[in-house]
Design a protein around this motif. Structure first.
Motif, mmCIF file in Angstrom:
data_model
loop_
_atom_site.group_PDB
_atom_site.id
_atom_site.type_symbol
_atom_site.label_atom_id
_atom_site.label_comp_id
_atom_site.label_asym_id
_atom_site.label_seq_id
_atom_site.Cartn_x
_atom_site.Cartn_y
_atom_site.Cartn_z
ATOM 1 N N VAL A 73 5.186 0.061 -13.978
ATOM 2 C CA VAL A 73 5.076 -0.339 -12.511
ATOM 3 C C VAL A 73 6.608 1.059 -11.999
ATOM 4 N N ALA A 74 5.269 1.831 -11.682
ATOM 5 C CA ALA A 74 6.603 3.546 -10.871
ATOM 6 C C ALA A 74 7.536 2.571 -9.767
ATOM 7 N N ASN A 75 7.141 1.682 -9.003
ATOM 8 C CA ASN A 75 8.057 1.096 -7.825
ATOM 9 C C ASN A 75 8.426 -0.611 -8.308
ATOM 10 N N LYS A 76 9.713 -0.689 -8.596
ATOM 11 C CA LYS A 76 9.763 -2.331 -8.517
ATOM 12 C C LYS A 76 9.706 -3.449 -7.609
ATOM 13 N N SER A 77 10.245 -2.452 -6.148
ATOM 14 C CA SER A 77 10.306 -2.910 -5.181
ATOM 15 C C SER A 77 8.655 -3.709 -4.206
ATOM 16 N N VAL A 78 7.791 -3.036 -4.865
ATOM 17 C CA VAL A 78 6.197 -3.784 -5.105
ATOM 18 C C VAL A 78 6.359 -5.403 -5.775
ATOM 19 N N LEU A 79 6.809 -5.520 -6.417
ATOM 20 C CA LEU A 79 6.876 -7.147 -6.856
ATOM 21 C C LEU A 79 7.646 -7.726 -5.800
ATOM 22 N N PRO A 80 6.852 -9.181 -5.171
ATOM 23 C CA PRO A 80 7.600 -9.731 -4.484
ATOM 24 C C PRO A 80 8.530 -10.854 -5.092
ATOM 25 N N THR A 81 9.530 -11.357 -4.945
ATOM 26 C CA THR A 81 10.875 -11.626 -5.338
ATOM 27 C C THR A 81 9.816 -13.199 -5.532
ATOM 28 N N VAL A 82 9.148 -13.804 -4.543
ATOM 29 C CA VAL A 82 8.027 -14.876 -5.317
ATOM 30 C C VAL A 82 6.377 -14.942 -4.720
ATOM 31 N N LEU A 83 5.642 -14.342 -6.141
ATOM 32 C CA LEU A 83 3.925 -13.889 -5.597
ATOM 33 C C LEU A 83 3.502 -15.596 -4.980
ATOM 34 N N SER A 84 2.492 -15.045 -3.914
ATOM 35 C CA SER A 84 1.492 -15.590 -3.340
ATOM 36 C C SER A 84 0.354 -15.300 -3.753
ATOM 37 N N ALA A 85 -0.431 -15.922 -3.154
ATOM 38 C CA ALA A 85 -2.852 -15.131 -3.228
ATOM 39 C C ALA A 85 -2.618 -13.833 -2.392
ATOM 40 N N LYS A 86 -2.358 -14.100 -1.692
ATOM 41 C CA LYS A 86 -2.122 -12.487 -0.637
ATOM 42 C C LYS A 86 -2.218 -11.096 -1.839
ATOM 43 N N TRP A 87 -1.150 -11.921 -2.111
ATOM 44 C CA TRP A 87 -0.266 -10.619 -2.737
ATOM 45 C C TRP A 87 -0.417 -10.677 -3.913
ATOM 46 N N LEU A 88 -1.100 -11.487 -4.347
ATOM 47 C CA LEU A 88 -2.594 -11.162 -6.335
ATOM 48 C C LEU A 88 -4.088 -10.629 -5.698
ATOM 49 N N ALA A 89 -4.050 -11.436 -4.926
ATOM 50 C CA ALA A 89 -5.487 -10.674 -4.138
ATOM 51 C C ALA A 89 -5.456 -8.693 -3.926
ATOM 52 N N GLU A 90 -4.023 -8.359 -3.499
ATOM 53 C CA GLU A 90 -4.721 -6.620 -3.458
ATOM 54 C C GLU A 90 -3.996 -6.295 -4.572
ATOM 55 N N GLN A 91 -4.010 -6.966 -5.922
ATOM 56 C CA GLN A 91 -3.560 -6.358 -7.220
ATOM 57 C C GLN A 91 -4.638 -5.589 -7.688
ATOM 58 N N PRO A 92 -5.084 -4.849 -8.321
ATOM 59 C CA PRO A 92 -5.796 -4.816 -9.716
ATOM 60 C C PRO A 92 -5.794 -5.396 -10.696
#
Length: 229
Positions: A73-92
């Motif tokens: 993880v190069a940038n910790k700010s990309v990790l949301p406080t609460v995960l979401s289906a939308k955010w997960l779908a954008e991850q490899p």
């Protein structure tokens, strides 16, 4: 600085936080203090443990624990406080070693029917246990922990093969596992180390503080204890 000096300094800080007062301590059978030799270093360790028990365990963890961060993880700010289906779908697609596999399997077999928040909450409990000295110090150790009374996670010793029938769901919970191991905030359960489903009411739950109800699970942490004279 030597390891002994670092440990001694930490013990002094914790004793100071406790205000030098004796704490009321609740210990599980597996950590019965009578099984510890009251001599030399072990005596000092027990005194430190008693001092720590006078403080809210979650506060001690926040003060003393440096959470592990994945180098991926190069940038910790990309990790949301609460995960979401939308955010997960954008991850490899998530990848990792043995500890990652253990957490992914636990989330699949314990919470595959939950929403993303419910899966994150279960991951928080497992990681909180890893940080708690009463439990094994690794994810696999926590997930596979058992005793004569059975396993902490029933799916692991129910006699059935651990077959992943839904690859898509497993891929999603694996992303949850990866995010939590990479340092996503444990923002949902307020330090919980126990949980159960809504349709059971175990006796042990009366001894703990309810911290959250998410999906089909209720979460608990140790009650806040104050020092007594």
């Amino acid at each position: 600085m030597s390891v002994l000096k670092s440990w001694t300094g930490g013990a002094i800080v914790l004793l100071a936080l406790a205000g030098g007062l004796r704490a009321e301590v609740t210990v599980s059978q597996s950590n019965d203090p009578t099984e510890v030799a009251e001599q030399g270093l072990m005596t000092v360790l027990w005194q430190e443990r008693s001092a720590m028990s006078a403080i809210d365990k979650r506060r001690v963890t926040a003060l003393t624990m440096a959470p592990a961060r994945s180098k991926k993880v190069a940038n910790k700010s990309v990790l949301p406080t609460v995960l979401s289906a939308k955010w997960l779908a954008e991850q490899p697609a998530a990848k990792g070693g043995e500890q990652f596999q253990c957490l992914s399997q636990a989330l699949y077999f314990e919470a595959r029917g939950e929403g993303v928040k419910g899966q994150q909450a279960v991951a928080e409990v497992i990681l909180n246990r890893v940080d708690d000295p009463r439990f094994p110090g690794s994810i696999c150790g926590v997930v596979h922990q058992s005793s004569s009374r059975g396993c902490q996670f029933s799916w692991y010793c129910d006699g059935k093969p651990e077959h992943v029938g839904n690859k898509a769901v497993y891929a999603r919970v694996a992303k949850v596992a990866r995010a939590m191991m990479d340092g996503a905030p444990r923002s949902l359960t307020d330090g919980a180390t126990y949980f159960h489903t809504h349709y059971v009411h175990p006796r042990w739950s009366r001894r703990f503080e309810k911290t959250a109800s998410i999906g089909r699970h209720v979460f608990y942490a140790d009650p806040v204890r104050t020092a007594s004279n």
